[in-house]
Design a protein around this motif. Sequence first.
Motif, PDB file in Angstrom:
ATOM      1  N   HIS A  13       0.839  -1.202   0.000  1.00 32.79           N
ATOM      2  CA  HIS A  13       0.000   0.000   0.000  1.00 32.79           C
ATOM      3  C   HIS A  13       0.871   1.249   0.000  1.00 32.79           C
ATOM      4  O   HIS A  13       0.608   2.225  -0.720  1.00 32.79           O
ATOM      5  N   LEU A  63      -5.974   3.544  -6.975  1.00 33.96           N
ATOM      6  CA  LEU A  63      -6.884   2.579  -6.353  1.00 33.96           C
ATOM      7  C   LEU A  63      -6.182   1.791  -5.257  1.00 33.96           C
ATOM      8  O   LEU A  63      -6.729   1.591  -4.164  1.00 33.96           O
ATOM      9  N   GLY A  66      -5.776   3.628  -2.062  1.00 31.01           N
ATOM     10  CA  GLY A  66      -6.991   4.055  -1.372  1.00 31.01           C
ATOM     11  C   GLY A  66      -7.595   5.357  -1.841  1.00 31.01           C
ATOM     12  O   GLY A  66      -8.555   5.838  -1.239  1.00 31.01           O
ATOM     13  N   LEU A  68      -9.840   6.368  -4.025  1.00 33.67           N
ATOM     14  CA  LEU A  68     -10.887   5.938  -4.950  1.00 33.67           C
ATOM     15  C   LEU A  68     -11.540   7.109  -5.680  1.00 33.67           C
ATOM     16  O   LEU A  68     -11.831   7.016  -6.880  1.00 33.67           O
ATOM     17  N   ARG A 103     -11.111  -2.882 -11.996  1.00 36.59           N
ATOM     18  CA  ARG A 103     -10.438  -2.765 -10.696  1.00 36.59           C
ATOM     19  C   ARG A 103     -11.259  -1.927  -9.727  1.00 36.59           C
ATOM     20  O   ARG A 103     -11.342  -2.229  -8.540  1.00 36.59           O
ATOM     21  N   CYS A 107     -12.750  -2.741  -5.949  1.00 36.96           N
ATOM     22  CA  CYS A 107     -12.558  -1.847  -4.797  1.00 36.96           C
ATOM     23  C   CYS A 107     -13.893  -1.459  -4.163  1.00 36.96           C
ATOM     24  O   CYS A 107     -14.019  -1.405  -2.932  1.00 36.96           O
ATOM     25  N   GLN A 110     -15.180  -4.432  -2.283  1.00 40.23           N
ATOM     26  CA  GLN A 110     -14.408  -4.596  -1.051  1.00 40.23           C
ATOM     27  C   GLN A 110     -14.818  -3.563  -0.008  1.00 40.23           C
ATOM     28  O   GLN A 110     -14.900  -3.870   1.185  1.00 40.23           O
ATOM     29  N   SER A 111     -15.097  -2.335  -0.466  1.00 40.68           N
ATOM     30  CA  SER A 111     -15.566  -1.290   0.448  1.00 40.68           C
ATOM     31  C   SER A 111     -16.911  -1.667   1.061  1.00 40.68           C
ATOM     32  O   SER A 111     -17.158  -1.416   2.237  1.00 40.68           O
TER      33      SER A 111
END
Length: 335
Positions: A13, A63, A66, A68, A103, A107, A110-111
């Motif tokens: 990350h 992405l 983080g 977004l 992608r 995300c 996943q959020s």
Amino acid sequence: LGGPITLDDALLHECHGILTQAVYPRILDALLANKNSNDYSNDNASSRKFAWYSCQHAVQHLLASGHLEDAKSLLFDSRFIRLRLQILGLLGGTSAHCRDCARMDVCILQSMDEWRRTQLQAADDIKREQLSPSSLDDYGNHDPAVALAATTRAPDVAGWKEDHFKILCSISTVLREKAGEVAASFADNARCHHDGNNESKRRNLQKDIADALLMIGGCIGNIGVYRIQEMEHYEEALQLKSEAFGDDQNHVSIAEILYIKGCHHQRFHHFKFAQKCYEQSLRIYKGALGYEHPCVARVLHNIGIMYHSKKDNAVALKCLKKSLSIRVSRLGETD
């Protein structure tokens, strides 16, 4: 020293964050300056490579680190779309944009999963607080952080689906403009003199645009609610491919689009249209590749499934057996 480097999630990350700081400002500067691929032609090789890398990977780094909302803004920006298509090529730029939208899908989901976990944890915490008077503050209130977690808004999954569709349509708009420019430019050249090199270039550009529109159509189909627009992209791709191949209307690329159209019609139980597309596709595949090719088996398999859906099991079984026979003869019984 010399051993393998292990990247855990936190370090990965952080790496994406560092790359974002290097790449994202470069993209923003290019967009603000309305740069295009010609503006990089006089740059040194390192600068051109960095421009290519920025267009290829900027959204991925955003992405993964983080960011977004920044990633979504970049995907929506028509200037970025045009810059990508210019630097990465029509097909490469379209592929990169579709990939990054996929992608973003991951995300967002996943959020949503993380939000659900947070809500369940907050509900458990509230129950524990209600059963434990000692958790109250001096004024008799519960922990405000728990209450805040319980009221946090869920990620807008439905809203992203609509945004995803709009982004894909923005790419299509640029591609259609390019198709119009190609047609007009080469029509002018044809009136002046016939140039074989220009004609070949036109055909190759049309093929790339067709493949890009076909890719976008597939991505729209994956969203699941815009079936008319999905088919429109397949129709445009077929028209461009037909123009590009001229007299050779039996090319396997045309058969592939017809097969995809058949799959689309079959998915929505438009069996009459599906049958027509499959038959056209099958004729081209047999002529170009032979009767025992896996592509022929693939079409026969779908025709068999279609007849099974129509309760015509005799024809379905015949098609499926023939499909299986071809696969076994070409691939072997174990594949």
